[in-house]
Write a protein that holds these residues in place. Sequence first.
Motif, PDB file in Angstrom:
ATOM      1  N   ILE A 236      52.318  32.076  -6.245  1.00  0.00           N
ATOM      2  CA  ILE A 236      53.295  32.753  -5.379  1.00  0.00           C
ATOM      3  C   ILE A 236      54.481  32.488  -5.802  1.00  0.00           C
ATOM      4  CG2 ILE A 236      54.079  32.678  -3.140  1.00  0.00           C
ATOM      5  CD1 ILE A 236      51.482  31.186  -1.956  1.00  0.00           C
ATOM      6  N   ILE A 237      54.964  33.739  -6.346  1.00  0.00           N
ATOM      7  CA  ILE A 237      56.284  33.825  -6.984  1.00  0.00           C
ATOM      8  C   ILE A 237      57.420  34.136  -5.928  1.00  0.00           C
ATOM      9  CG2 ILE A 237      57.763  35.106  -8.922  1.00  0.00           C
ATOM     10  CD1 ILE A 237      54.718  36.149  -9.469  1.00  0.00           C
ATOM     11  N   ILE A 238      58.451  33.506  -5.913  1.00  0.00           N
ATOM     12  CA  ILE A 238      59.560  33.970  -4.982  1.00  0.00           C
ATOM     13  C   ILE A 238      60.677  34.558  -5.606  1.00  0.00           C
ATOM     14  CG2 ILE A 238      61.299  32.816  -3.523  1.00  0.00           C
ATOM     15  CD1 ILE A 238      59.070  31.310  -2.402  1.00  0.00           C
ATOM     16  N   GLY A 239      61.051  35.601  -5.211  1.00  0.00           N
ATOM     17  CA  GLY A 239      62.291  36.275  -5.622  1.00  0.00           C
ATOM     18  C   GLY A 239      63.371  36.089  -4.807  1.00  0.00           C
ATOM     19  N   ARG A 240      64.435  35.196  -5.220  1.00  0.00           N
ATOM     20  CA  ARG A 240      65.697  34.964  -4.442  1.00  0.00           C
ATOM     21  C   ARG A 240      66.778  35.453  -4.653  1.00  0.00           C
ATOM     22  NH1 ARG A 240      68.430  28.850  -4.346  1.00  0.00           N
ATOM     23  NH2 ARG A 240      70.328  29.471  -3.149  1.00  0.00           N
ATOM     24  N   HIS A 241      67.236  36.345  -3.803  1.00  0.00           N
ATOM     25  CA  HIS A 241      68.684  37.121  -3.769  1.00  0.00           C
ATOM     26  C   HIS A 241      69.615  35.838  -4.117  1.00  0.00           C
ATOM     27  CE1 HIS A 241      71.761  39.794  -1.952  1.00  0.00           C
ATOM     28  NE2 HIS A 241      71.860  39.743  -3.372  1.00  0.00           N
ATOM     29  N   ALA A 242      70.370  36.046  -5.104  1.00  0.00           N
ATOM     30  CA  ALA A 242      71.099  34.998  -5.430  1.00  0.00           C
ATOM     31  C   ALA A 242      72.514  35.079  -5.304  1.00  0.00           C
ATOM     32  CB  ALA A 242      70.895  34.544  -6.871  1.00  0.00           C
ATOM     33  N   TYR A 243      72.774  36.161  -4.337  1.00  0.00           N
ATOM     34  CA  TYR A 243      74.225  36.346  -4.025  1.00  0.00           C
ATOM     35  C   TYR A 243      74.439  36.337  -2.441  1.00  0.00           C
ATOM     36  CZ  TYR A 243      78.776  38.451  -3.505  1.00  0.00           C
ATOM     37  OH  TYR A 243      80.063  38.684  -3.337  1.00  0.00           O
ATOM     38  N   GLY A 244      75.594  35.813  -2.209  1.00  0.00           N
ATOM     39  CA  GLY A 244      76.045  35.627  -0.838  1.00  0.00           C
ATOM     40  C   GLY A 244      75.442  35.250   0.204  1.00  0.00           C
ATOM     41  N   ASP A 245      75.588  35.575   1.455  1.00  0.00           N
ATOM     42  CA  ASP A 245      75.111  34.835   2.615  1.00  0.00           C
ATOM     43  C   ASP A 245      75.874  33.651   2.963  1.00  0.00           C
ATOM     44  OD1 ASP A 245      73.538  37.255   2.488  1.00  0.00           O
ATOM     45  OD2 ASP A 245      71.856  36.297   2.571  1.00  0.00           O
ATOM     46  N   ILE A 246      75.018  32.514   3.140  1.00  0.00           N
ATOM     47  CA  ILE A 246      75.672  31.325   3.383  1.00  0.00           C
ATOM     48  C   ILE A 246      76.417  30.585   1.983  1.00  0.00           C
ATOM     49  CG2 ILE A 246      74.658  30.686   5.425  1.00  0.00           C
ATOM     50  CD1 ILE A 246      73.183  28.522   3.926  1.00  0.00           C
TER      51      ILE A 246
ATOM     52  N   VAL B 298      51.684  34.073   3.999  1.00  0.00           N
ATOM     53  CA  VAL B 298      51.596  33.504   2.791  1.00  0.00           C
ATOM     54  C   VAL B 298      50.789  32.138   2.737  1.00  0.00           C
ATOM     55  CG1 VAL B 298      53.244  31.974   1.234  1.00  0.00           C
ATOM     56  CG2 VAL B 298      53.862  34.336   1.697  1.00  0.00           C
ATOM     57  N   ILE B 299      50.784  31.352   3.642  1.00  0.00           N
ATOM     58  CA  ILE B 299      50.007  30.178   3.721  1.00  0.00           C
ATOM     59  C   ILE B 299      48.453  30.727   3.841  1.00  0.00           C
ATOM     60  CG2 ILE B 299      49.227  28.213   5.372  1.00  0.00           C
ATOM     61  CD1 ILE B 299      51.858  27.914   3.825  1.00  0.00           C
ATOM     62  N   LYS B 300      48.241  31.775   4.648  1.00  0.00           N
ATOM     63  CA  LYS B 300      46.580  32.486   4.652  1.00  0.00           C
ATOM     64  C   LYS B 300      46.266  33.068   3.549  1.00  0.00           C
ATOM     65  CE  LYS B 300      47.349  34.101   8.899  1.00  0.00           C
ATOM     66  NZ  LYS B 300      46.922  35.056  10.069  1.00  0.00           N
ATOM     67  N   SER B 301      47.074  33.315   2.276  1.00  0.00           N
ATOM     68  CA  SER B 301      46.866  34.215   1.376  1.00  0.00           C
ATOM     69  C   SER B 301      46.101  33.531   0.116  1.00  0.00           C
ATOM     70  CB  SER B 301      47.918  34.847   0.882  1.00  0.00           C
ATOM     71  OG  SER B 301      48.793  33.987   0.103  1.00  0.00           O
ATOM     72  N   GLU B 302      45.652  34.164  -0.671  1.00  0.00           N
ATOM     73  CA  GLU B 302      45.235  33.536  -2.190  1.00  0.00           C
ATOM     74  C   GLU B 302      46.116  33.437  -2.976  1.00  0.00           C
ATOM     75  OE1 GLU B 302      41.730  35.233  -3.407  1.00  0.00           O
ATOM     76  OE2 GLU B 302      40.455  34.274  -2.023  1.00  0.00           O
ATOM     77  N   GLY B 303      47.434  34.064  -2.496  1.00  0.00           N
ATOM     78  CA  GLY B 303      48.662  34.131  -3.598  1.00  0.00           C
ATOM     79  C   GLY B 303      48.629  35.246  -4.616  1.00  0.00           C
ATOM     80  N   GLY B 304      49.315  35.389  -5.435  1.00  0.00           N
ATOM     81  CA  GLY B 304      49.286  36.385  -6.385  1.00  0.00           C
ATOM     82  C   GLY B 304      50.249  37.739  -5.749  1.00  0.00           C
ATOM     83  N   MET B 305      51.344  37.261  -5.339  1.00  0.00           N
ATOM     84  CA  MET B 305      52.275  38.193  -4.868  1.00  0.00           C
ATOM     85  C   MET B 305      53.737  37.664  -4.999  1.00  0.00           C
ATOM     86  SD  MET B 305      52.194  35.872  -2.285  1.00  0.00           S
ATOM     87  CE  MET B 305      51.022  36.268  -1.310  1.00  0.00           C
ATOM     88  N   LEU B 306      54.799  38.549  -5.403  1.00  0.00           N
ATOM     89  CA  LEU B 306      56.044  38.328  -5.382  1.00  0.00           C
ATOM     90  C   LEU B 306      56.428  38.507  -4.024  1.00  0.00           C
ATOM     91  CD1 LEU B 306      58.938  38.022  -6.751  1.00  0.00           C
ATOM     92  CD2 LEU B 306      58.821  40.252  -7.216  1.00  0.00           C
ATOM     93  N   TRP B 307      56.994  37.377  -3.522  1.00  0.00           N
ATOM     94  CA  TRP B 307      57.865  37.213  -1.946  1.00  0.00           C
ATOM     95  C   TRP B 307      59.203  37.427  -2.269  1.00  0.00           C
ATOM     96  CZ3 TRP B 307      57.183  32.394   1.406  1.00  0.00           C
ATOM     97  CH2 TRP B 307      57.672  32.385   2.609  1.00  0.00           C
ATOM     98  N   ALA B 308      59.907  38.284  -1.930  1.00  0.00           N
ATOM     99  CA  ALA B 308      61.162  38.576  -1.906  1.00  0.00           C
ATOM    100  C   ALA B 308      61.881  38.019  -0.953  1.00  0.00           C
ATOM    101  CB  ALA B 308      61.674  40.144  -2.206  1.00  0.00           C
ATOM    102  N   CYS B 309      62.722  37.045  -1.064  1.00  0.00           N
ATOM    103  CA  CYS B 309      63.599  36.273   0.197  1.00  0.00           C
ATOM    104  C   CYS B 309      65.013  36.596  -0.064  1.00  0.00           C
ATOM    105  CB  CYS B 309      63.128  34.935  -0.232  1.00  0.00           C
ATOM    106  SG  CYS B 309      61.575  34.669   0.129  1.00  0.00           S
ATOM    107  N   MET B 310      65.532  36.573   1.020  1.00  0.00           N
ATOM    108  CA  MET B 310      67.089  36.407   1.318  1.00  0.00           C
ATOM    109  C   MET B 310      67.562  35.227   0.572  1.00  0.00           C
ATOM    110  SD  MET B 310      67.788  38.486   4.861  1.00  0.00           S
ATOM    111  CE  MET B 310      69.538  38.123   5.104  1.00  0.00           C
ATOM    112  N   ASN B 311      68.813  34.766   0.263  1.00  0.00           N
ATOM    113  CA  ASN B 311      69.161  33.838  -0.408  1.00  0.00           C
ATOM    114  C   ASN B 311      68.790  32.292   0.151  1.00  0.00           C
ATOM    115  OD1 ASN B 311      70.590  32.518  -2.187  1.00  0.00           O
ATOM    116  ND2 ASN B 311      72.351  33.484  -1.925  1.00  0.00           N
TER     117      ASN B 311
END
Length: 391
Positions: free
Chosen positions: A116-126, A244-257
């Motif tokens: 499970i790959i996490i894509g984290r936006h790395a700018y701004g917010d808190i 995500v918990i119920k999945s088999e993985g294999g996705m890119l999960w784009a997340c806010m920062n």
Amino acid sequence: MDGDEMTRIIWHFIKDKLICPFVDVDLKYYDLGIRRRDETDDKVTVDAANAIKEYGVGVKCATITPNAARVKEYNLKEQWKSPNGTIRSILDGTVFRKPIIIKNIPPAVSKWKRPIIIGRHAYGDIYKNIEYVVDGPGTAELVFTPLAGGEKKVLKLHEFKGRGVIMGMHNTEPSIRSFAKACINYALGEKVDLWFGAKDTISKQYHGFFRDIFAEEIEQAKDSLQTAGIQYRFMLIDDAVAQVIKSEGGMLWACMNYDGDVMSDMVATGFGSLGLMTSVLVSPDGKYEFEAAHGTVVRHYYEHLKGNPTSTNSIASIFAWTGALAKRGELDNTPEVLDFARTVESIVIETVESGIMTKDLMLIAEPKVEKYALTEEFIDAVAERLKGKLG
Ligand code: NAP
Ligand code: MG
């Protein structure tokens, strides 16, 4: 970019035992250890970020983000900002965190089969906020002054009757757009589905802004996504967590920062150990910064200072080096460098699969292993195998 505490010790072992004996590489050294940052009034961090811009690839050791206790511990002039925060705001970009999967280290979630790959936006917010503790009754307002002139926009935040706290944060359209683009490119490169979760039901404007820009970028990339067979799913963040918990993985999960910061620790631990999570910051103009996702492993460092043996996992730090070397090889068109990086990675995995591992992995390995390797013993075992293979 050198760093702090236990990871600083590991960093030097990796450099001296696994990299420098085998690769002729002109390393530009920036010491981001807390003492050097303090001496240079944190200028060294800005210099390091600019060096990544210049050379295109960097590898970074974990560093202390000082809090009040650290200011005292290291007698600092100031509570310097997070070096990662500084580097991210100079490079902009998106952080991708990907777990290393090893056969005898089963994930805590038994359904997870693929990363499970996490894509984290790395700018701004808190991470680029302004906060204020309100001491007594008064009115908090949000004010926007247009540069082009015209009326100020004033929004009432809260009418305080007593003590409280307020925060202002922001993001920008270009940064969100390049985040969406980076995620789409990464999903295309790795051939994985792309998920994006936000709380647009509650934050109709802020989170809704992210959702809409993502949708526009997906629309732009529709054909290539379709050709590659990649699905895009937008979900409420709480739904995404459950899926995500119920999945088999294999996705890119784009997340806010903030979601990416928190969820990557959850996913890393779920896959076995923080010591198995790699991290790469990709800037919109194609600059790369590699690191381990974990911190300086301070508890182990204090043991080390007491003279006690440690068993700290160096795998994510090793993969930071190999990730950077592989990218260097790709950019410079030096396939031997790329091959070397991939060889080191497969030797690390073979070493763990042969039953040699640090304590964090020993506790969860299947089949069980009897004893764990100390910090340096693991790196030495990898170095031995590497010598055996490369002579
Ligand atoms: P941490 O260094 O990630 O460690 C938290 C715990 O996770 C450790 O105590 C250890 O658990 C386990 N762990 C993490 N990495 C491990 C590894 N490689 N091998 C074995 N176990 C590992 O987080 P922290 O202790 O909260 O933070 C320490 C410092 O790191 C702070 O000053 C923080 O500012 C900094 N930090 C830096 C970065 C960065 O530069 N990228 C990121 C996060 C934190 P056990 O104690 O149970 O063995
Ligand atoms: Mg975190």
